[in-house]
Enzyme design. Structure first.
Site, PDB file in Angstrom:
ATOM      1  N   THR A  26     -16.287  -6.245   1.995  1.00 53.99           N
ATOM      2  CA  THR A  26     -16.617  -4.904   1.434  1.00 53.99           C
ATOM      3  C   THR A  26     -18.341  -5.275   1.059  1.00 53.99           C
ATOM      4  O   THR A  26     -18.463  -6.245   0.198  1.00 53.99           O
ATOM      5  CB  THR A  26     -15.921  -4.479   0.278  1.00 53.99           C
ATOM      6  OG1 THR A  26     -14.756  -4.368   0.708  1.00 53.99           O
ATOM      7  CG2 THR A  26     -16.623  -3.398  -0.418  1.00 53.99           C
ATOM      8  N   HIS A 175      -5.148  -2.110   7.084  1.00 52.20           N
ATOM      9  CA  HIS A 175      -5.229  -2.908   5.854  1.00 52.20           C
ATOM     10  C   HIS A 175      -4.144  -2.671   4.913  1.00 52.20           C
ATOM     11  O   HIS A 175      -3.819  -1.470   4.259  1.00 52.20           O
ATOM     12  CB  HIS A 175      -6.555  -2.361   5.399  1.00 52.20           C
ATOM     13  CG  HIS A 175      -7.166  -3.356   3.988  1.00 52.20           C
ATOM     14  ND1 HIS A 175      -6.322  -4.597   3.927  1.00 52.20           N
ATOM     15  CD2 HIS A 175      -8.159  -3.436   3.150  1.00 52.20           C
ATOM     16  CE1 HIS A 175      -6.611  -5.285   2.883  1.00 52.20           C
ATOM     17  NE2 HIS A 175      -7.975  -4.549   2.684  1.00 52.20           N
ATOM     18  N   TYR A 180      -4.159  -1.891  -1.597  1.00 50.93           N
ATOM     19  CA  TYR A 180      -4.733  -0.446  -1.270  1.00 50.93           C
ATOM     20  C   TYR A 180      -3.491   0.340  -0.628  1.00 50.93           C
ATOM     21  O   TYR A 180      -2.426  -0.258  -0.884  1.00 50.93           O
ATOM     22  CB  TYR A 180      -5.794  -0.830   0.014  1.00 50.93           C
ATOM     23  CG  TYR A 180      -6.910  -1.278  -0.786  1.00 50.93           C
ATOM     24  CD1 TYR A 180      -7.783  -0.905  -1.930  1.00 50.93           C
ATOM     25  CD2 TYR A 180      -7.473  -2.755  -0.446  1.00 50.93           C
ATOM     26  CE1 TYR A 180      -8.773  -1.345  -2.316  1.00 50.93           C
ATOM     27  CE2 TYR A 180      -8.531  -3.362  -0.843  1.00 50.93           C
ATOM     28  CZ  TYR A 180      -9.037  -2.555  -2.006  1.00 50.93           C
ATOM     29  OH  TYR A 180     -10.191  -3.248  -2.646  1.00 50.93           O
TER      30      TYR A 180
END
Length: 358
Positions: A26, A175, A180
Site C-alpha cells: 500500500t 486479497h 480485509y
C-alpha cells in the site's frame, strides 16, 4: 538442476523471467482513487521482478476505506491503470492487480459520497485510522451485509476482474488476507453471522470460494490467484481452534478450481505471530497450483525454501520500496538501501519514485 530464485517459471498462462515476486505494498498515491502517471513510473521502475502484484485496489466504491488507494470499477480507473500495465510490459515485466475491499477497515471521512461501510457483521475495528480530512479517527461501525449486499459485492469482484484484463493486467490476486473483507468472512472474530455465510467452516468459506469461482469463470483460472494470512492478527483477526482445517479446506477447494496460485503471507518479521509451518505444509499438500511464500525473506532462505519445494515463488515487499532493481541486487549480492517509513503512505514522488535505480 534445482530451481533458483533467478530461474524462469511458468505461472499459469504467464511466463515469468525469475521467481521473485514484488509483494503488494500500500502506497496511497492514487489521488481521487484514480491510478496515475506517477504510479506507472513506480511500477515500471520495478519491472525486474518476475511478477509484480499491485497495491490493494478496490473492486467497489464501498471498499475504498483508506485514503488515496486506487480502485478498479470506473472507466477513469481503467484508463489510469493502462498507463501502469503498458509501462511495466514495455519494461519486460508482468503484473497482476490485487483486488482488496477494505470492508470494516474503514472510516467515513475516507469514503466517497453515497458509499457504505460493509462487513459480515456490525463489529467495529479497535483503534484508529488516518484520514486526510480529520487526521486519526476511530474506525466506523460497519453495516452487516444483507444477502443482496453480498451478491452485489461478489458481482463487483467479477466486474473488476474483467476490467483488470481490459486495463492490460496479466491477472488478478484476490486479497483474502490481513483482515480485509474476504478474510472478514473467513475469520469467526469478524464473522458472527447465523445464515449460510457464517458459522461452519463451509459457510465461512462460501464468500471467498464463490468469488474465486465466479472470477475464474469470467477471466480464466490461469489468471487468478489468492493471498491468505493464516495466524495473522492485523485488523483484529485472531487465531481460532479450527484455523488449520479452514485453510486446508480452502486450499483444497481452490485447487479444484485450478487457481493459478496461492500466496501465503507471514508477518512474523513485523511482530505478528508466526504462521505455523504446519498450516503452510497443509496448504502446500492440498493446493496443487503455484505456491508463493512471503515474509522477511533474504536470498539464502528463499533459495532454501525453493530447493525444499516449500514454495515455487518467493515474494519480497519492503526491500522493493527503496531498491527498484532489487532482483539485480539480490543476484549480485549487493547491499540493499534502507527505505524511509515516513514516506510510505504520503502523496507525491518523495520516497516513491525518487530512489536511485542502481
Amino acid at each position: 538442476m534445482s530451481a533458483s530464485l533467478f530461474s524462469a517459471y511458468q505461472l499459469g498462462s504467464t511466463s515469468l523471467k525469475n521467481r521473485v515476486v514484488m509483494a503488494p505494498l500500500t502506497r496511497n498515491r492514487a489521488i481521487g482513487f484514480i491510478p496515475n502517471e506517477l504510479m506507472a513510473t513506480y511500477y515500471s521502475q520495478r519491472a525486474e521482478a518476475g511478477l509484480i502484484v499491485t497495491e490493494g485496489t478496490s473492486p467497489s466504491p464501498h471498499g475504498l476505506g483508506y485514503t488515496r488507494i486506487p480502485g478498479l470499477f470506473s472507466k477513469e480507473q481503467v484508463e489510469g491503470w493502462k498507463k501502469t500495465t503498458e509501462q511495466v510490459h514495455k519494461a519486460g515485466g508482468k503484473i497482476f492487480v490485487q483486488l482488496m475491499h477494505t470492508g470494516r477497515a474503514s472510516q467515513v471521512n475516507n469514503m466517497p459520497p453515497g458509499t457504505r461501510i460493509l462487513a459480515p457483521s456490525a463489529i467495529r475495528l479497535s483503534g484508529e485510522i488516518f484520514t486526510d480530512t480529520a487526521g486519526m479517527q476511530p474506525y466506523t461501525v460497519p453495516e452487516a451485509m444483507s444477502e443482496q449486499d453480498i451478491q452485489d459485492t461478489i458481482e463487483e469482484y467479477v466486474r473488476a476482474s474483467q476490467l483488470a484484463i481490459e486495463a492490460g493486467f496479466d491477472g488478478v490476486e484476490l486479497h483474502a488476507a490481513n483482515g480485509y473483507l474476504i478474510e472478514q468472512f473467513i475469520g469467526p472474530a469478524s464473522n458472527q453471522r447465523q445464515d449460510r455465510w457464517g458459522g461452519s467452516i463451509e459457510n465461512r468459506l462460501r464468500f471467498p470460494l464463490t468469488i474465486a469461482e465466479r472470477v475464474v469463470k469470467a477471466i480464466g483460472a490461469s489468471k487468478v490467484g489468492m493471498r491468505v494470512s493464516p495466524y495473522g492478527v492485523f485488523n483484529d483477526q485472531t487465531p481460532y481452534p479450527e484455523l488449520e482445517d479452514t485453510y486446508s479446506e480452502l486450499a483444497k477447494k481452490l485447487s479444484g478450481l485450478n487457481l493459478a496460485y496461492m500466496h501465503v503471507v507471514d508477518h512474523s518479521g513485523m511482530g505478528a505471530p508466526e504462521v505455523k509451518p504446519s498450516v503452510k505444509e497443509k496448504i502446500r499438500k492440498n493446493f496443487t497450483g503455484t505456491l508463493i511464500l512471503s515474509g522477511n525473506y533474504d536470498v539464502e532462505r528463499a533459495e532454501q525454501d525453493l530447493l525444499a519445494k516449500k514454495a515455487d515463488l518467493i515474494a519480497f515487499g519492503r526491500p522493493f520500496i527503496s531498491n527498484p532493481r532489487l532482483v539485480s541486487k539480490l543476484e549480485k549480492k549487493l547491499p540493499l538501501r534502507e527505505s524511509d517509513p515516513s514516506t510510505y503512505y504520503t502523496p507525491g514522488a518523495k520516497g516513491y519514485t525518487d530512489y536511485p535505480l542502481d
